[in-house]
Design an enzyme around this catalytic site. Sequence first.
Site, short mmCIF file in Angstrom:
data_model
loop_
_atom_site.label_atom_id
_atom_site.label_comp_id
_atom_site.label_asym_id
_atom_site.label_seq_id
_atom_site.Cartn_x
_atom_site.Cartn_y
_atom_site.Cartn_z
N HIS A 82 -3.98 -4.54 7.94
CA HIS A 82 -4.40 -2.97 8.24
C HIS A 82 -3.61 -3.37 10.39
CE1 HIS A 82 -6.71 0.71 9.90
NE2 HIS A 82 -5.88 -0.06 11.04
N ASP A 83 -2.00 -3.21 9.93
CA ASP A 83 -1.40 -3.22 11.19
C ASP A 83 -0.76 -4.92 11.21
OD1 ASP A 83 -1.88 -0.86 11.86
OD2 ASP A 83 -2.74 -1.66 13.86
N GLU B 137 -8.85 0.23 -3.00
CA GLU B 137 -9.05 0.04 -1.73
C GLU B 137 -10.77 1.68 -1.64
OE1 GLU B 137 -6.87 -1.67 1.24
OE2 GLU B 137 -6.32 0.38 2.05
N HIS C 202 -5.94 3.70 -1.89
CA HIS C 202 -7.16 3.50 -1.49
C HIS C 202 -7.35 6.03 -1.56
CE1 HIS C 202 -9.25 3.31 2.29
NE2 HIS C 202 -10.26 4.44 1.84
N ARG D 10 4.51 18.23 1.37
CA ARG D 10 5.67 19.11 0.64
C ARG D 10 5.61 19.33 -0.73
NH1 ARG D 10 11.50 19.99 1.59
NH2 ARG D 10 11.60 22.55 1.44
N ARG E 255 -8.74 8.63 -1.11
CA ARG E 255 -10.20 9.63 -0.20
C ARG E 255 -10.48 10.05 -0.94
NH1 ARG E 255 -10.16 6.21 4.87
NH2 ARG E 255 -8.58 5.04 4.98
N GLY F 25 1.49 -0.92 4.13
CA GLY F 25 1.52 0.10 3.96
C GLY F 25 2.64 0.83 5.13
N HIS F 26 1.54 1.04 6.07
CA HIS F 26 2.45 2.20 6.90
C HIS F 26 2.83 1.03 7.72
CE1 HIS F 26 2.02 4.72 10.62
NE2 HIS F 26 2.27 4.06 10.81
N HIS G 164 -3.74 11.86 0.31
CA HIS G 164 -3.10 11.25 -0.32
C HIS G 164 -2.85 11.01 -0.98
CE1 HIS G 164 -5.29 8.37 1.91
NE2 HIS G 164 -5.27 7.87 2.49
N ASN H 198 0.86 -1.33 0.03
CA ASN H 198 0.04 -0.25 0.58
C ASN H 198 0.80 1.09 -0.01
OD1 ASN H 198 -1.13 2.50 1.19
ND2 ASN H 198 -3.41 0.47 1.58
#
EC number: 2.6.99.2
Length: 238
Positions: free
Chosen positions: A190-191, A70, A43, A18, A45, A213-214, A50, A7
Amino acid sequence: MTKLSVNINKVATLRNARGGNNPDVVKVALDCEAFGAEGITVHPRPDERHIRRSDVYELRPLLTTEFNIEGYPSPEFVDLVLKVKPHQVTLVPDAPDQITSNAGWDTKTNLSFLTELMDTFGQAGIRTSIFVGTDKEMIEYAAKAGADRVELYTEPYATMYPRNPEAAIAPFIEAAKVTRSLGMGLNAGHDLSLVNLKYMHTHIPWLDEVSIGHALISDALYMGLKQTIEEYKNCLRS
């Protein structure tokens, strides 16, 4: 084999902080593929904080691995997906201003809504996935809606894992078995991280895909993108 879909939303977040085009989201996506990722997830939004719609259109003809979009199925999102035609669309029940996904669908309450969407995307040749928790009934109603896959929301697993790995994985094993018995494919996300991914894969080796992703982008700040992707892929090897 479980595929790793990266992701790249956090890359877009850094770019947008920036202005300009550094880091280049498209280049990062292509580099992820070159370094071994089997898919790219975005994703978009509504506020484009992002990933932007323009990114989605730019990425589609250039990617050589699976492209997963997603998001919440607003009319604008559905229109974008039908125009871009990714390999997979993953539906999440997010509010427009939500920072990140924090729950799965109530597929029983939203059955007619989701069924119509499954039909719409299916007719366009797009594989469908519904974001769900581990509740058996929610998975069963995802199947009734006609989903090709479900994506298990793994934040509860990631939170409990450091304290009690066996208790953390138990409901996900059961959910994965239910999913398989209903003939649907299985994704997770997720996580998930280098801390907990291998344990999940060891106990649910029939996972089709994990979307990360994160944690992956955070790890790349220290290890570099190439080595980070290699480390995540190592977690997915039997």
